[in-house]
Enzyme design. Structure first.
Site, mmCIF file in Angstrom:
data_model
loop_
_atom_site.group_PDB
_atom_site.id
_atom_site.type_symbol
_atom_site.label_atom_id
_atom_site.label_comp_id
_atom_site.label_asym_id
_atom_site.label_seq_id
_atom_site.Cartn_x
_atom_site.Cartn_y
_atom_site.Cartn_z
ATOM 1 N N SER A 174 0.827 -1.220 0.000
ATOM 2 C CA SER A 174 0.000 0.000 0.000
ATOM 3 C C SER A 174 0.854 1.259 0.000
ATOM 4 O O SER A 174 0.448 2.293 -0.551
ATOM 5 C CB SER A 174 -0.912 0.013 1.223
ATOM 6 O OG SER A 174 -1.812 -1.047 1.134
ATOM 7 N N PHE A 175 2.030 1.174 0.625
ATOM 8 C CA PHE A 175 2.885 2.363 0.707
ATOM 9 C C PHE A 175 3.240 2.896 -0.685
ATOM 10 O O PHE A 175 3.459 4.096 -0.854
ATOM 11 C CB PHE A 175 4.158 2.003 1.490
ATOM 12 C CG PHE A 175 4.986 3.201 1.836
ATOM 13 C CD1 PHE A 175 4.549 4.116 2.789
ATOM 14 C CD2 PHE A 175 6.193 3.433 1.205
ATOM 15 C CE1 PHE A 175 5.303 5.235 3.107
ATOM 16 C CE2 PHE A 175 6.959 4.558 1.511
ATOM 17 C CZ PHE A 175 6.508 5.461 2.466
ATOM 18 N N GLU A 176 3.303 1.995 -1.667
ATOM 19 C CA GLU A 176 3.699 2.408 -3.026
ATOM 20 C C GLU A 176 2.507 2.918 -3.856
ATOM 21 O O GLU A 176 2.692 3.403 -4.979
ATOM 22 C CB GLU A 176 4.349 1.230 -3.770
ATOM 23 C CG GLU A 176 5.768 0.917 -3.343
ATOM 24 C CD GLU A 176 5.887 0.311 -1.949
ATOM 25 O OE1 GLU A 176 5.000 -0.504 -1.597
ATOM 26 O OE2 GLU A 176 6.815 0.661 -1.208
ATOM 27 N N ILE A 200 -3.466 -4.236 7.521
ATOM 28 C CA ILE A 200 -4.058 -4.912 8.682
ATOM 29 C C ILE A 200 -3.196 -4.599 9.908
ATOM 30 O O ILE A 200 -2.003 -4.891 9.918
ATOM 31 C CB ILE A 200 -4.171 -6.431 8.449
ATOM 32 C CG1 ILE A 200 -5.015 -6.687 7.198
ATOM 33 C CG2 ILE A 200 -4.787 -7.119 9.667
ATOM 34 C CD1 ILE A 200 -5.168 -8.133 6.813
ATOM 35 N N THR A 204 1.121 -5.371 11.149
ATOM 36 C CA THR A 204 1.910 -4.240 10.655
ATOM 37 C C THR A 204 2.321 -3.364 11.835
ATOM 38 O O THR A 204 1.489 -2.660 12.401
ATOM 39 C CB THR A 204 1.080 -3.407 9.645
ATOM 40 O OG1 THR A 204 0.480 -4.304 8.735
ATOM 41 C CG2 THR A 204 1.926 -2.420 8.902
ATOM 42 N N HIS A 206 4.197 -0.670 11.941
ATOM 43 C CA HIS A 206 4.090 0.768 11.702
ATOM 44 C C HIS A 206 2.817 1.091 10.915
ATOM 45 O O HIS A 206 2.785 1.967 10.067
ATOM 46 C CB HIS A 206 5.339 1.287 10.998
ATOM 47 C CG HIS A 206 5.837 0.389 9.900
ATOM 48 N ND1 HIS A 206 6.180 -0.924 10.099
ATOM 49 C CD2 HIS A 206 6.048 0.619 8.597
ATOM 50 C CE1 HIS A 206 6.559 -1.458 8.940
ATOM 51 N NE2 HIS A 206 6.480 -0.547 8.021
ATOM 52 N N TYR A 231 -10.700 5.854 -3.139
ATOM 53 C CA TYR A 231 -9.957 5.210 -2.059
ATOM 54 C C TYR A 231 -10.551 3.832 -1.744
ATOM 55 O O TYR A 231 -11.594 3.731 -1.105
ATOM 56 C CB TYR A 231 -10.036 6.126 -0.841
ATOM 57 C CG TYR A 231 -9.122 5.768 0.280
ATOM 58 C CD1 TYR A 231 -7.770 6.060 0.222
ATOM 59 C CD2 TYR A 231 -9.615 5.141 1.421
ATOM 60 C CE1 TYR A 231 -6.922 5.742 1.261
ATOM 61 C CE2 TYR A 231 -8.777 4.825 2.468
ATOM 62 C CZ TYR A 231 -7.426 5.129 2.384
ATOM 63 O OH TYR A 231 -6.592 4.811 3.421
ATOM 64 N N ARG A 245 -15.015 -6.780 4.435
ATOM 65 C CA ARG A 245 -15.102 -5.585 3.581
ATOM 66 C C ARG A 245 -14.678 -5.870 2.143
ATOM 67 O O ARG A 245 -14.741 -5.004 1.292
ATOM 68 C CB ARG A 245 -14.221 -4.471 4.159
ATOM 69 C CG ARG A 245 -14.723 -4.014 5.507
ATOM 70 C CD ARG A 245 -13.848 -2.932 6.052
ATOM 71 N NE ARG A 245 -14.139 -2.686 7.444
ATOM 72 C CZ ARG A 245 -13.402 -1.920 8.231
ATOM 73 N NH1 ARG A 245 -12.329 -1.330 7.756
ATOM 74 N NH2 ARG A 245 -13.733 -1.739 9.484
HETATM 75 C C1 DLZ Z 1 5.762 -3.802 5.280
HETATM 76 C C2 DLZ Z 1 4.275 -3.937 5.203
HETATM 77 C C3 DLZ Z 1 3.566 -4.403 6.313
HETATM 78 C C4 DLZ Z 1 4.256 -4.812 7.558
HETATM 79 N N1 DLZ Z 1 2.228 -4.537 6.269
HETATM 80 C C5 DLZ Z 1 1.562 -4.192 5.137
HETATM 81 C C6 DLZ Z 1 0.139 -4.304 5.063
HETATM 82 O O1 DLZ Z 1 -0.565 -4.723 5.995
HETATM 83 N N2 DLZ Z 1 -0.453 -3.930 3.900
HETATM 84 C C7 DLZ Z 1 0.250 -3.449 2.827
HETATM 85 O O2 DLZ Z 1 -0.360 -3.116 1.800
HETATM 86 N N3 DLZ Z 1 1.589 -3.357 2.881
HETATM 87 C C8 DLZ Z 1 2.257 -3.708 3.992
HETATM 88 N N4 DLZ Z 1 3.606 -3.600 4.054
HETATM 89 C C9 DLZ Z 1 4.347 -3.229 2.818
HETATM 90 C C10 DLZ Z 1 4.488 -1.724 2.601
HETATM 91 O O3 DLZ Z 1 3.289 -1.162 2.150
HETATM 92 C C11 DLZ Z 1 5.588 -1.465 1.540
HETATM 93 O O4 DLZ Z 1 5.237 -2.149 0.360
HETATM 94 C C12 DLZ Z 1 6.954 -1.966 1.957
HETATM 95 O O5 DLZ Z 1 7.303 -1.414 3.190
HETATM 96 C C13 DLZ Z 1 8.022 -1.599 0.905
HETATM 97 O O6 DLZ Z 1 8.115 -0.198 0.777
#
Ligand code: DLZ
Length: 278
Positions: A174-176, A200, A204, A206, A231, A245
């Site tokens: 999701s971060f990307e 979730i 996770t 952070h 979103y 969901r």
């Molecule tokens: C690292 C990580 C973790 C711990 N949990 C999730 C998650 O629950 N859902 C999700 O979409 N992505 C998770 N990621 C990955 C981060 O979004 C990201 O892809 C990595 O940290 C690489 O930048």
């Protein structure tokens, strides 16, 4: 004192039940909490306004469920693809147009629209013909995100979008999503970006930071590029909540994100400043 009014209809078999529930989902009605026991199942749909009307006199009533809509022609096009017993749009003698549909045995539903709608609000329509969408899907928790993708695809196809006008892009997590969404939005090739992911908390560490960053980044990309982004990123406490969901109990957020994208593109077409002639 009164909280809501519910009209309940018995459906004769599960094929009809599935067809009806998917028809009403595709028309954009919000699915409320469903129930299932050994004795049966119920899926409620909610509309913004509910009315209970008593009638006296000789006025014939063509249906026992009446649904007021903002764009009857689009509803007609959508329903024709899914229901065989659909009439033509007729003029009524009460300054409206009406479409009579029989989606199940003994069930008559009238969709209707005022001829002179009250001009109190501009709204987007749910007709995706000619629109182009990009979907940015996270591979992390793909068990969930693939279901969101299926829901989103379903919504776009039902609203008339062609498969070739849908581009699916996968990112690691999701971060990307925000940065990739922005890259796609800046190409100018898409009318809207649909973002799909699943965070979730349980797994996770952070979580808060990622969730905040993802939400902020998607919003920022939408505002700075002017391309609508919707979103569909789940932020859940548990896997069970995420499953609910993603289509199990609480609707499919991918479907909802795609419907919102169609509506926002249509709204933008109606409200944006016309391009200046140079
Ligand atoms: C690292 C990580 C973790 C711990 N949990 C999730 C998650 O629950 N859902 C999700 O979409 N992505 C998770 N990621 C990955 C981060 O979004 C990201 O892809 C990595 O940290 C690489 O930048």
């Amino acid at each position: 004192m009164i909280k809501s009014i519910t009209t309940i209809r018995h459906v004769s078999n599960s094929r009809e039940f599935d067809a009806l529930t998917s028809l009403f989902s595709s028309l954009g009605l919000a699915r409320a909490t469903e129930w299932k026991t050994s004795r049966g199942q119920g899926i409620p749909f909610e509309a913004g306004v509910g009315k209970l009307e008593f009638v006296i006199g000789k006025e014939p009533l063509a249906a026992d469920i009446w649904i007021e809509v903002t764009d009857l022609d689009t509803i007609h096009d959508l329903i024709k693809k899914q229901v065989t017993r659909v009439g033509e749009i007729q003029e009524t003698n009460w300054n409206s147009r009406m479409l009579l549909v029989e989606p199940g045995k003994g069930m008559k539903i009238a969709f209707w629209q005022h001829q002179q709608p009250r001009h109190d609000a501009i709204e987007g329509d749910l007709n995706a013909q000619g629109m182009r969408f990009a979907m940015v899907v996270s591979r992390w928790n793909s068990f969930i995100t693939e279901r969101l993708l299926q829901g989103a695809m379903d919504a776009l196809r039902r609203t008339g979008c062609r498969r070739e006008d849908i581009t699916v892009v996968r990112v690691p997590g999701s971060f990307e999503i925000p940065s990739q969404s922005r890259t796609l939005a800046e190409t100018g090739k898409f009318d809207a970006i649909i973002t799909l992911g699943c965070l979730i908390r349980g797994e996770t560490t952070h979580y808060e930071h990622i969730a905040t960053e993802v939400t902020r980044g998607i919003g920022q990309s939408a505002q700075e590029t002017g391309v609508p982004h919707t979103y569909g990123v789940l932020t859940c406490e548990t896997l069970e909540q995420a499953l609910d969901r993603a289509g199990l109990k609480a609707g499919n957020k991918g479907f909802e994100a795609a419907m919102s994208a169609v509506e926002m593109v249509s709204l933008k077409q109606k409200t944006a400043r016309p391009a200046s002639k140079s």
